[in-house]
Design a protein around this motif. Structure first.
Motif, short mmCIF file in Angstrom:
data_model
loop_
_atom_site.label_atom_id
_atom_site.label_comp_id
_atom_site.label_asym_id
_atom_site.label_seq_id
_atom_site.Cartn_x
_atom_site.Cartn_y
_atom_site.Cartn_z
N LEU A 69 0.83 -1.20 0.00
CA LEU A 69 0.00 0.00 0.00
C LEU A 69 0.87 1.25 0.00
CD1 LEU A 69 -3.25 -0.58 0.92
CD2 LEU A 69 -2.64 1.47 2.13
N PHE A 70 1.88 1.27 0.86
CA PHE A 70 2.77 2.44 0.95
C PHE A 70 3.53 2.65 -0.34
CE2 PHE A 70 6.98 4.19 1.86
CZ PHE A 70 6.60 5.45 2.32
N SER A 71 4.10 1.57 -0.90
CA SER A 71 4.88 1.73 -2.13
C SER A 71 3.99 2.15 -3.30
CB SER A 71 5.64 0.45 -2.46
OG SER A 71 4.74 -0.59 -2.75
N ASN A 72 2.77 1.65 -3.34
CA ASN A 72 1.87 2.01 -4.42
C ASN A 72 1.42 3.47 -4.30
OD1 ASN A 72 0.69 1.24 -6.76
ND2 ASN A 72 -1.10 0.34 -5.83
N PHE A 77 1.72 9.22 -6.00
CA PHE A 77 2.06 10.61 -5.74
C PHE A 77 3.30 11.06 -6.52
CE2 PHE A 77 -0.64 9.94 -1.95
CZ PHE A 77 -1.56 10.94 -2.24
N LEU A 78 4.22 10.15 -6.78
CA LEU A 78 5.36 10.47 -7.62
C LEU A 78 4.89 10.78 -9.05
CD1 LEU A 78 8.47 10.68 -7.84
CD2 LEU A 78 8.45 8.27 -8.51
N GLY A 79 3.93 10.00 -9.55
CA GLY A 79 3.35 10.29 -10.86
C GLY A 79 2.65 11.62 -10.89
N LYS A 80 1.97 11.96 -9.80
CA LYS A 80 1.31 13.27 -9.71
C LYS A 80 2.35 14.39 -9.71
CE LYS A 80 -2.16 15.81 -7.19
NZ LYS A 80 -3.19 15.76 -6.18
N PHE A 81 3.45 14.17 -8.99
CA PHE A 81 4.51 15.18 -8.93
C PHE A 81 5.18 15.35 -10.29
CE2 PHE A 81 9.00 16.26 -8.24
CZ PHE A 81 8.84 17.50 -7.64
N ILE A 82 5.48 14.25 -10.96
CA ILE A 82 6.12 14.33 -12.27
C ILE A 82 5.21 15.04 -13.28
CG2 ILE A 82 6.91 12.94 -14.25
CD1 ILE A 82 7.97 10.92 -12.22
N ARG A 91 -1.43 13.89 -16.45
CA ARG A 91 -1.12 13.64 -15.04
C ARG A 91 -1.76 12.33 -14.58
NH1 ARG A 91 -3.75 17.65 -11.97
NH2 ARG A 91 -2.59 19.08 -13.27
N GLY A 92 -3.00 12.10 -14.97
CA GLY A 92 -3.65 10.84 -14.64
C GLY A 92 -2.94 9.65 -15.26
N LEU A 93 -2.45 9.82 -16.49
CA LEU A 93 -1.71 8.76 -17.15
C LEU A 93 -0.41 8.46 -16.40
CD1 LEU A 93 -1.69 6.97 -19.72
CD2 LEU A 93 -0.29 8.74 -20.78
N TYR A 94 0.29 9.50 -15.97
CA TYR A 94 1.49 9.29 -15.16
C TYR A 94 1.17 8.53 -13.89
CZ TYR A 94 4.55 12.47 -17.77
OH TYR A 94 5.33 13.06 -18.72
N MET A 95 0.09 8.94 -13.22
CA MET A 95 -0.26 8.32 -11.94
C MET A 95 -0.62 6.85 -12.10
SD MET A 95 -2.39 11.52 -10.34
CE MET A 95 -2.89 10.74 -8.83
N PHE A 96 -1.40 6.52 -13.12
CA PHE A 96 -1.80 5.13 -13.31
C PHE A 96 -0.67 4.26 -13.85
CE2 PHE A 96 -6.17 6.65 -13.05
CZ PHE A 96 -6.72 5.67 -12.25
N ASP A 97 0.05 4.78 -14.83
CA ASP A 97 1.09 3.97 -15.46
C ASP A 97 2.30 3.77 -14.56
OD1 ASP A 97 -0.41 3.50 -17.64
OD2 ASP A 97 0.62 4.91 -18.95
N LEU A 98 2.66 4.78 -13.80
CA LEU A 98 3.83 4.65 -12.94
C LEU A 98 3.59 3.63 -11.83
CD1 LEU A 98 6.65 5.81 -12.61
CD2 LEU A 98 5.72 7.45 -11.01
#
Length: 132
Positions: A69-72, A77-82, A91-98
């Motif tokens: 859970l923590f790593s996911n 949030f890393l995808g949101k930041f990127i 941004r949604g694509l980054y969050m889901f794909d990452l």
């Protein structure tokens, strides 16, 4: 080895059958939404119940669940930041794909046919997706 090949071939047969039914116009695009709901609300909970049926809970399950859970969440949030300067769709694509959500619906049935006990471990890292 034969069991693994038969499991893989049976999954491929189902995929080819779905493609064939779409080509001969028995299945339509709107049927995909119904199938998706059945997978999320029926198949996944049934897979979880079957996977944990003969499993004895120990502290390692909870440790793995919280680590997953923590790593996911960290990857989301890393995808949101990127993607903070990108459009909402990107941004949604980054969050889901990452975080790896793009392979979940294929990998769960495939992995469960080979390693039924692995599904509870796999699903703990995606548990927040099921409840949101």
């Amino acid at each position: 080895m034969t069991t693994i090949l038969l499991n893989a071939l049976s999954i491929m047969l189902v995929l080819f059958l779905a493609l064939l039914l779409k080509k001969i116009k028995i299945l339509h695009q709107k049927d995909g939404a119904l199938t998706s709901k059945m997978v999320v609300y029926l198949t996944l909970p049934a897979t979880i119940l079957i996977g944990v049926n003969h499993t004895k809970l120990s502290n390692i399950f909870f440790i793995l669940m919280f680590m997953g859970l923590f790593s996911n969440l960290l990857l989301v949030f890393l995808g949101k930041f990127i993607g903070r300067k990108a459009t909402v769709e990107e941004r949604g694509l980054y969050m889901f794909d990452l975080s790896g959500y793009n392979i979940g619906n294929f990998s769960i049935p495939f992995v469960s046919s080979f390693f039924p006990a692995a599904i509870p471990f796999y699903l703990t890292r995606n548990i927040w997706r099921l409840i949101s």
